[in-house]
Structure formats: C-alpha cells, structure tokens
Design an enzyme around this catalytic site. Structure first.
Site, PDB file in Angstrom:
ATOM      1  N   ASN A  99       0.811  -1.231   0.000  1.00  0.00           N
ATOM      2  CA  ASN A  99       0.000   0.000   0.000  1.00  0.00           C
ATOM      3  C   ASN A  99       0.834   1.266   0.000  1.00  0.00           C
ATOM      4  OD1 ASN A  99      -2.485   1.752   0.865  1.00  0.00           O
ATOM      5  ND2 ASN A  99      -0.939   2.094   2.448  1.00  0.00           N
ATOM      6  N   TYR A 166       4.932   9.240 -10.562  1.00  0.00           N
ATOM      7  CA  TYR A 166       3.858   8.477  -9.899  1.00  0.00           C
ATOM      8  C   TYR A 166       3.049   7.695 -10.936  1.00  0.00           C
ATOM      9  CZ  TYR A 166      -0.261   7.659  -6.917  1.00  0.00           C
ATOM     10  OH  TYR A 166      -1.289   7.082  -6.201  1.00  0.00           O
ATOM     11  N   LYS A 170       2.746   3.470 -11.094  1.00  0.00           N
ATOM     12  CA  LYS A 170       1.511   2.690 -10.929  1.00  0.00           C
ATOM     13  C   LYS A 170       1.229   1.848 -12.178  1.00  0.00           C
ATOM     14  CE  LYS A 170       0.410   3.901  -6.711  1.00  0.00           C
ATOM     15  NZ  LYS A 170       0.407   2.945  -5.594  1.00  0.00           N
TER      16      LYS A 170
HETATM   17  N1  LIG Z   1      -5.267   9.084  -1.500  1.00  0.00           N
HETATM   18  C1  LIG Z   1      -5.733   8.919  -2.717  1.00  0.00           C
HETATM   19  O1  LIG Z   1      -6.596   9.678  -3.192  1.00  0.00           O
HETATM   20  C2  LIG Z   1      -5.259   7.767  -3.562  1.00  0.00           C
HETATM   21  C3  LIG Z   1      -5.777   7.621  -4.865  1.00  0.00           C
HETATM   22  C4  LIG Z   1      -5.364   6.552  -5.640  1.00  0.00           C
HETATM   23  C5  LIG Z   1      -4.464   5.631  -5.124  1.00  0.00           C
HETATM   24  N2  LIG Z   1      -3.986   5.807  -3.862  1.00  0.00           N
HETATM   25  C6  LIG Z   1      -3.009   4.816  -3.375  1.00  0.00           C
HETATM   26  O2  LIG Z   1      -3.400   4.381  -2.085  1.00  0.00           O
HETATM   27  C7  LIG Z   1      -2.232   4.122  -1.293  1.00  0.00           C
HETATM   28  C8  LIG Z   1      -2.310   4.894   0.026  1.00  0.00           C
HETATM   29  O3  LIG Z   1      -2.463   6.266  -0.261  1.00  0.00           O
HETATM   30  P1  LIG Z   1      -2.565   7.353   0.931  1.00  0.00           P
HETATM   31  O4  LIG Z   1      -3.182   8.550   0.355  1.00  0.00           O
HETATM   32  O5  LIG Z   1      -3.130   6.711   2.143  1.00  0.00           O
HETATM   33  O6  LIG Z   1      -0.984   7.639   1.150  1.00  0.00           O
HETATM   34  P2  LIG Z   1      -0.270   8.575   2.263  1.00  0.00           P
HETATM   35  O7  LIG Z   1      -1.264   9.246   3.126  1.00  0.00           O
HETATM   36  O8  LIG Z   1       0.731   9.421   1.549  1.00  0.00           O
HETATM   37  O9  LIG Z   1       0.513   7.498   3.157  1.00  0.00           O
HETATM   38  C9  LIG Z   1       1.578   6.837   2.579  1.00  0.00           C
HETATM   39  C10 LIG Z   1       2.086   5.759   3.511  1.00  0.00           C
HETATM   40  O10 LIG Z   1       3.233   5.166   2.870  1.00  0.00           O
HETATM   41  C11 LIG Z   1       4.368   5.281   3.723  1.00  0.00           C
HETATM   42  N3  LIG Z   1       5.555   5.566   2.919  1.00  0.00           N
HETATM   43  C12 LIG Z   1       5.718   6.540   2.006  1.00  0.00           C
HETATM   44  N4  LIG Z   1       6.982   6.506   1.522  1.00  0.00           N
HETATM   45  C13 LIG Z   1       7.614   5.477   2.146  1.00  0.00           C
HETATM   46  C14 LIG Z   1       8.915   4.933   2.088  1.00  0.00           C
HETATM   47  N5  LIG Z   1       9.876   5.440   1.290  1.00  0.00           N
HETATM   48  N6  LIG Z   1       9.209   3.872   2.866  1.00  0.00           N
HETATM   49  C15 LIG Z   1       8.276   3.351   3.701  1.00  0.00           C
HETATM   50  N7  LIG Z   1       7.020   3.818   3.801  1.00  0.00           N
HETATM   51  C16 LIG Z   1       6.694   4.875   3.033  1.00  0.00           C
HETATM   52  C17 LIG Z   1       4.050   6.440   4.683  1.00  0.00           C
HETATM   53  O11 LIG Z   1       4.728   6.234   5.907  1.00  0.00           O
HETATM   54  P3  LIG Z   1       5.831   7.300   6.436  1.00  0.00           P
HETATM   55  O12 LIG Z   1       5.151   8.624   6.479  1.00  0.00           O
HETATM   56  O13 LIG Z   1       6.254   6.767   7.753  1.00  0.00           O
HETATM   57  O14 LIG Z   1       6.928   7.246   5.419  1.00  0.00           O
HETATM   58  C18 LIG Z   1       2.543   6.292   4.862  1.00  0.00           C
HETATM   59  O15 LIG Z   1       2.267   5.344   5.870  1.00  0.00           O
HETATM   60  C19 LIG Z   1      -1.029   4.481  -2.158  1.00  0.00           C
HETATM   61  O16 LIG Z   1      -0.544   3.328  -2.812  1.00  0.00           O
HETATM   62  C20 LIG Z   1      -1.611   5.428  -3.178  1.00  0.00           C
HETATM   63  O17 LIG Z   1      -0.885   5.434  -4.392  1.00  0.00           O
HETATM   64  C21 LIG Z   1      -4.351   6.841  -3.065  1.00  0.00           C
END
Ligand SMILES: NC(=O)c1ccc[n+]([C@@H]2O[C@H](COP(=O)([O-])OP(=O)(O)OC[C@H]3O[C@@H](n4cnc5c(N)ncnc54)[C@H](OP(=O)(O)O)[C@@H]3O)[C@@H](O)[C@H]2O)c1
Length: 267
Positions: A99, A166, A170
């Site tokens: 994730n 990005y 994906k």
């Molecule tokens: N939010 C949306 O609208 C959306 C839409 C489409 C797809 N997605 C997908 O859904 C997933 C979750 O999205 P989200 O919005 O919840 O993301 P988010 O709020 O940015 O959270 C990202 C998570 O990934 C961890 N992370 C980021 N870089 C890292 C690294 N280098 N090493 C280890 N951990 C890392 C962060 O932990 P740390 O802060 O501790 O690094 C955090 O727990 C992602 O795959 C995203 O592409 C999200």
C-alpha cells in the site's frame, strides 16, 4: 449443501498481515480492518510514527496482536534486513498489502523534475513493492500459499498532470501484478490489484470548496471512496472466498474512469 459464504471466510484469526504504509490514512484503515477480523497485524512506515499507529490500534483492538516495522522502501538493504528480522521473530506474513507510496508531489512536472526525484518514486513504488512481494512470495510458496494485494491507482492508466513519476510507477505496478499472478498462482499465492480513484483522506480537508465540488462532479458516485470500503474489498481479496480470482485489477473509483468529462461540462 455446504454454506456458500461462511463468516469464517472473513476471519483472519491465525493469519499474519503486513500492510506497508500503514502509519496513517488508507494503510492504517486497512491494518485496522485486519486487526478487527482477528489477524496478527504488522503496521509499517518509514518513520517513528509507525509506533503511534501500533499503539492506537492496540488500544482500539485490545484482543489483536499488533507489531510495528519501520523501514524505508527506497532502501533495498533496509528491506532485506527488516524481513530477516520478521522471519527471526516468526512474523513472516500470510498476507501482504503493498500500500505504501511516494505520491510524487512537488517538483514532478516532466520538464522540471530531476532524475533523482523520478528515480526515488520508482524505487519506493515499484522496486520496494517488488522486493517485499518477492520476499513474501518465497515464504508463501514454502508454507503452501497466501495473498498479495497491490494498491494501484487510475494514474497508472490515465496520467495525473504533472506527476509523471507516480503515473509510471503505478502503470508498472499493474504490469508487476500480472506477472506475479501468472507465476505465483500455481503455488497458491493469489496476487491481485485494487485500482483507486479519489480516496477520502484528511488531505480533502485542505481543498477549497470549489476544488471539492469539481472533484465530486468528476465522480459519478458523487463521493470519494471511503477507506473502510476499500478495506472491505482488500480483505475479500486477501480471504479464501475466491481462490481463482487471480491477476485481477479491480477498479474502485466511484466511476471516475467511466466518465468522459465532469458532469457540469456540456459536450
Ligand atoms: N489518497 C488517494 O486519493 C489515492 C488515490 C489513488 C491511489 N492511492 C493509493 O493508495 C495508497 C495509500 O495512499 P494514501 O493517500 O493513504 O498515502 P499517504 O497518506 O501518503 O501514506 C503513505 C504511507 O506510505 C508510507 N511511505 C511513504 N513513503 C515510504 C517509504 N519510502 N518507505 C516506507 N514507507 C513509506 C508512509 O509512511 P511514512 O510517512 O512513515 O513514510 C505512509 O504510511 C497508495 O498506494 C496510493 O498510491 C491513493
């Protein structure tokens, strides 16, 4: 007749689940869902904040066993070390949810970005996911099976303007899902992807009312997908409810991908 959908199928008692990027937002809710369903859960992030997530989940689900693992998905050596530790502690997962993501915000426009920025995104979102999946898949093959779910994005098929790293990461993750599904399903390792559009996170709170309205008009369902709805789908894929469901790319996006233009645009 045997029950068609026994509730035991959605119990994860006795299973270990690792959700990468579960220190906050979607990953945290995915981890919460699995904890609620009886799994032993490993929350993960790259910072100390993962310990806060572990504490919050332990408080919410006192019956659940919650562990924390902190490692940078952009660092192959750190990943290797972390999985060695999980293995030593008997915490290798039965279910992996890839994730975590580097969202590729900031100086990401194609012409302006540095190759380091582009590479960092691919390192985390593709190489990091690949390495975790490979380490988990080797273990799953040895124990007779399990599930891996890759969290993808519509950005993999329709680019988000200014976020080339990005978008590419994906698209590549979708390709990886197909290859893994083909090669691993013979060993009962089921690999699928969930492709998301707009997901509600607290980042929505920072949007102007106009931007919120534009997003809603761009989504036939009129709302972003909730983290809980996504968790239910991920948990179904992780369960043994559909053993031949492999290599799927399930789009959960409120219909964003089937709408040509926002609802208020007349064509
Ligand atoms: N939010 C949306 O609208 C959306 C839409 C489409 C797809 N997605 C997908 O859904 C997933 C979750 O999205 P989200 O919005 O919840 O993301 P988010 O709020 O940015 O959270 C990202 C998570 O990934 C961890 N992370 C980021 N870089 C890292 C690294 N280098 N090493 C280890 N951990 C890392 C962060 O932990 P740390 O802060 O501790 O690094 C955090 O727990 C992602 O795959 C995203 O592409 C999200």
């Amino acid at each position: 007749m045997t029950p068609v959908f026994p509730s035991s199928l959605l119990s994860f008692a006795g299973k270990t689940v690792l959700v990468t990027g579960s220190s906050r937002n979607l990953g945290y809710t995915l981890a919460a869902g699995f904890a609620e369903a009886g799994a032993r859960v490993i929350v993960h992030g790259s910072h100390g904040t993962v310990e806060d997530a572990r504490e919050r989940l332990t408080e919410l689900y006192p019956q659940a066993e919650v562990h924390a693992a902190s490692f940078d998905l952009g660092d192959a050596t750190a990943i290797e070390r972390a999985f060695d530790e999980l293995s030593e502690k008997g915490l290798m997962p039965d279910v992996l949810v890839n994730n975590a993501a580097h969202l590729g915000l900031g100086e990401s426009g194609f012409l302006a970005q540095t190759s380091e920025h582009f590479r960092d995104i691919i390192e985390v979102n593709l190489f990091g996911a690949f390495q975790c999946a490979q380490l988990v898949a080797r273990h799953l093959k040895a124990i007779g099976g399990g599930a891996i779910i890759n969290i993808s994005s519509l950005a993999g098929e329709r680019g988000i303007h200014g976020r080339s790293g990005y978008n590419v990461s994906k698209a590549a993750l979708d390709g990886l899902t197909r290859s893994m599904a083909q090669e691993l399903s013979g060993d009962s390792v089921r690999v699928n992807a969930v492709v998301l559009g707009y997901v509600w996170t607290e980042r929505w709170n920072a949007l102007s009312p106009e931007d919120t309205q534009r997003r809603l008009l761009n989504t036939p369902a009129g709302a972003p997908s909730s983290q809980e709805e996504i968790a239910r789908l991920v948990m179904f894929l992780a369960s043994e409810a559909a053993p031949t469901l492999v290599g799927a790319r399930i789009v959960l996006d409120g219909g964003l991908n089937v709408q040509q233009v926002p609802r208020d645009v007349v064509v």
